[in-house]
Scaffold this active site. Sequence first.
Site, PDB file in Angstrom:
ATOM      1  NE  ARG A 158      42.131  39.468  50.176  1.00  0.00           N
ATOM      2  CZ  ARG A 158      41.105  39.387  49.354  1.00  0.00           C
ATOM      3  NH1 ARG A 158      41.240  38.853  48.139  1.00  0.00           N
ATOM      4  NH2 ARG A 158      39.939  39.881  49.718  1.00  0.00           N
ATOM      5  CG  ASP A 187      41.839  42.849  49.313  1.00  0.00           C
ATOM      6  OD1 ASP A 187      41.180  42.961  50.358  1.00  0.00           O
ATOM      7  OD2 ASP A 187      41.322  42.535  48.225  1.00  0.00           O
ATOM      8  CG  HIS A 259      38.322  44.586  49.366  1.00  0.00           C
ATOM      9  ND1 HIS A 259      38.520  43.293  49.780  1.00  0.00           N
ATOM     10  CD2 HIS A 259      37.071  44.607  48.841  1.00  0.00           C
ATOM     11  CE1 HIS A 259      37.436  42.556  49.521  1.00  0.00           C
ATOM     12  NE2 HIS A 259      36.548  43.334  48.939  1.00  0.00           N
ATOM     13  CD  GLU A 335      33.355  41.442  48.162  1.00  0.00           C
ATOM     14  OE1 GLU A 335      32.759  40.368  48.090  1.00  0.00           O
ATOM     15  OE2 GLU A 335      34.596  41.498  48.376  1.00  0.00           O
ATOM     16  CD1 TRP A 401      32.550  42.006  40.828  1.00  0.00           C
ATOM     17  CD2 TRP A 401      32.448  40.179  42.106  1.00  0.00           C
ATOM     18  NE1 TRP A 401      32.183  42.406  42.083  1.00  0.00           N
ATOM     19  CE2 TRP A 401      32.121  41.298  42.901  1.00  0.00           C
ATOM     20  CE3 TRP A 401      32.460  38.920  42.708  1.00  0.00           C
ATOM     21  CZ2 TRP A 401      31.784  41.197  44.249  1.00  0.00           C
ATOM     22  CZ3 TRP A 401      32.140  38.818  44.061  1.00  0.00           C
ATOM     23  CH2 TRP A 401      31.801  39.942  44.812  1.00  0.00           C
ATOM     24  CE1 TYR A 426      35.332  36.140  40.160  1.00  0.00           C
ATOM     25  CE2 TYR A 426      35.304  35.898  42.544  1.00  0.00           C
ATOM     26  CZ  TYR A 426      35.288  36.701  41.419  1.00  0.00           C
ATOM     27  OH  TYR A 426      35.217  38.065  41.549  1.00  0.00           O
ATOM     28  CG  PHE A 427      40.674  29.971  37.887  1.00  0.00           C
ATOM     29  CD1 PHE A 427      39.454  29.602  37.351  1.00  0.00           C
ATOM     30  CD2 PHE A 427      41.737  30.196  37.005  1.00  0.00           C
ATOM     31  CE1 PHE A 427      39.275  29.459  35.976  1.00  0.00           C
ATOM     32  CE2 PHE A 427      41.574  30.050  35.629  1.00  0.00           C
ATOM     33  CZ  PHE A 427      40.343  29.694  35.117  1.00  0.00           C
ATOM     34  CD1 TRP A 472      38.683  35.760  43.647  1.00  0.00           C
ATOM     35  CD2 TRP A 472      39.830  37.536  44.369  1.00  0.00           C
ATOM     36  NE1 TRP A 472      38.168  36.869  43.015  1.00  0.00           N
ATOM     37  CE2 TRP A 472      38.848  37.971  43.441  1.00  0.00           C
ATOM     38  CE3 TRP A 472      40.666  38.479  44.952  1.00  0.00           C
ATOM     39  CZ2 TRP A 472      38.697  39.311  43.087  1.00  0.00           C
ATOM     40  CZ3 TRP A 472      40.509  39.818  44.600  1.00  0.00           C
ATOM     41  CH2 TRP A 472      39.540  40.227  43.679  1.00  0.00           C
ATOM     42  CB  THR A 473      45.979  34.056  46.717  1.00  0.00           C
ATOM     43  OG1 THR A 473      46.204  35.406  47.155  1.00  0.00           O
ATOM     44  CG2 THR A 473      46.221  33.957  45.237  1.00  0.00           C
ATOM     45  CD  GLU A 474      40.413  35.514  49.754  1.00  0.00           C
ATOM     46  OE1 GLU A 474      40.794  34.954  48.697  1.00  0.00           O
ATOM     47  OE2 GLU A 474      39.517  36.373  49.770  1.00  0.00           O
TER      48      GLU A 474
HETATM   49  C1  ACM Z   1      35.399  40.250  44.118  1.00  0.00           C
HETATM   50  O1  ACM Z   1      35.398  39.017  43.987  1.00  0.00           O
HETATM   51  N1  ACM Z   1      35.184  40.803  45.306  1.00  0.00           N
HETATM   52  C2  ACM Z   1      35.626  41.134  42.991  1.00  0.00           C
END
Ligand code: ACM
Length: 620
Positions: A158, A187, A259, A335, A401, A426-427, A472-474
Site C-alpha cells: 500500500r 497486493d 488482492h 478477501e 485475523w 491491528y495497528f 496495514w499501510t493504506e
Molecule cells: C486482512 O486484514 N485482510 C488479512
Amino acid sequence: MKTNFLIILLVLFLNQMYGQHNIIPTPVSYTTTETSFTFQNELYLNSKIKDSEATAYFNLLREFLSAKGIKLIEKKSKKNCIKISLNKKADAQLRDEGYTLEVTKDNIILSANKASGIFNGIQTLKQLFSLDKKEISGCKITDYPRFKWRGLMLDVSRHFFTVDEVKTYIDKMSEYKFNVLHWHLTDDNGWRIEIKSLPKLTEVGAWRVKRIGWNGKAPQPNEKATDGGFYTHEQIKDIVKYAQDRNITIVPEIDVPGHSLAALAAYPELSVKKEPKYVSPGNRFSEWYGDGTFKMLIENTLNPTDEKVYDFIDKVFTEVAQLFPGKYIHMGGDEAYHGYWEENTAIQKFMKKHKIKDTHELQSYFVQRVEKIIASKGKKTIGWDEILEGGLAKGAAVMSWRGMKGGIEAAKLKHEVVMSPTTFAYFDYMQGDETVENKIYAKLNLEKTYTFEPVPDGIDSKYILGGQANLWTEHIATMPFAFYMTYPRAFAISEAVWSPKANKNWDDFIKRTQTHFNWFDANNTNISKAVLDPIVHVYKENNKLMCELKNSIPNATIQYSIDNTYPVQFGTKYTEAFEIPEGNFKLRTQTFENGKSIGRLLIIDRTVLEKRVGEKPFSF
Ligand code: ACM
C-alpha cells in the site's frame, strides 16, 4: 520499633521479588541485588563463542556501547567483563531463545543455550541502561519466551518503504524481542518483489499513478505510473541477512488468489475476464456491506481453474523460496472475491467436472494446489483464516485475523495457528480519540491491546505458535508515521507473546512504557503517546447527554471544562459522569500528572459528542 523492622524486611523482600526495572517485554523473573555495575571507558568481552550469528550480535552490542562512550574490547579479565557463554549442557527451561543474565559489582554474565538467547539477553542488557548513567543496577534475570512466533507484519504494497526504512523497522522490533517480520509484499496497490522469470511483475506491477492520500481518483487516461518501487533479489538478500543478524526470520507474503490487482496489471491473462488492468493508486474499487461480504468492482482475483495460474505461482514461489531461508511462506488467501468465478461458464463447467460444490470449495482447491507448490519448494504454507473455508489444506498453518475463531477452528483441526485478530492486533486502527488521530474506521488503544491473550480458553496451547500485530499501510505513507502507529502498541503485543501471562500488570507496564517514551524521544523516533490522553465516552440518560472520562495512567488526574473556558488546567477535576449542557459548548479535557499536563488537550464539539452516543468507548 518492631513494626519498623518488619516493614523494612518486607520492603527488602518485595524488592528482591519484584525489583523495579524498565524491561519490555517483562522478563520471566527479575531480582535486584544490592549492588551495581559501573561502566568504565572500556568493557572487556570474554567469550569463546565463535559462530557467525553470535559475532553479529556482539557487533551490535559493540555499536550500542560505543554510542555510550564505552569501548567493547575482547580480552580476558577477572573484572570489568561481560562474560558471554553458551551452556555446555542445555538448560531445558531456556529452550532456544531464553537466557540468564546476572549483573554483579564486577561483571556482567550472560548465558544461553543458543545464539538467539544471547541476542535476547543483549536486548535486555541494553534496557538496563538509563539515558544518562553509565551504571546499571545489579540483578539476576532468567528469561525465555512464551511463544515461538512473535511477529509484526509490515505492508509494503500500500506504501513502499525503502530498504533502509525496512531496516529501521527491523532494528526497533528486534529490541522488543520480536522474531518474525511478516512482509506483505504484494497486493492490489503494488508488487514489491523482483521475480526474474516474470519481469512484468515489477516493470508494471510495482508502479501506480501518484496520489496524495487514499481513496482518490482512478488513473486518468495517459497518466504515467511513477509511484512505487520494489526490492531486487540483492536487496532482499541484504534485508534477510540484516534481519537474521537481529534474530528475526522474515516470512514473505504473496497474497493470492485475491488482492492480486498489481499482478493482474502485469499479466491480465491470469484473471477470469482477462481485461487490461492498472495497479490501484488507492481508488475505491470495492463495496463493503458491513457483514463481512463485499463486491470487487474490478476483478482482482486469479483464475483458480487455469493451469497457467499454477505455472505462474510455481515460478513466483520458486524464487521466493530461494530468497527466504525461513520455514514458512505466507500465501495470503484473504478477501478473495468469488463473483467473477460464479458468473463464468467455463469455471462452472470446471467445478462440475471436478465435483467442486461451490466457490468456497473452489478456493480450497486453489489453496491445496498452492500448498503443494510451496511444499515442493521445501516450505510450509501459512495463510489468512479464509484458507479454512471449503476445507483446509493438509499441513497449512492459519493466521487468524477475523477475531480468534479461525484460529480456534484450525487448532481444533490440529493445525498450527498464529493469532492476529483485528480486535487486539491491528495497528492501522486509531489509538486515541479520533479528534486527534488520523481518522480511519476502527479503534484499538494500548489498554485493549494489552489484554491480548493468544491462547483461547479450551484450546491446546501446543497448536498456538504465537501472535502477531499487523501494520496495514493504506493510510501510513511514511516510516516515521509507521513508528507512531506501531509503538507503543507493539510493547503490549511483545508482552503477550513473550512474557508469562501471570506477569501481566497494567500499572507496571504503563510505568515502564513511560520510560520507553523517553528513550524514543531521545532517539528521535516517533511513538504515540495517545495513552496519556483522556478516554471520552458519551451516553444518554433521561434525555441528557452524559459524559464519562477515563485515564489509563494510574496516578494521573483528568481536568475538563464544558463552559467554553480555557485553558483546561484551570477547570474542574473529573470525578464522575457529568452532563454536557445544551447549547454551543465544547468539552475540553486533558490529563495531568504531578501538576503537569501529560496528554493532548482534546477539544470536542457538543455536536460531535452527540453523534457518538451509542458508540463503544475504547475501554472502561
Ligand atoms: C486482512 O486484514 N485482510 C488479512
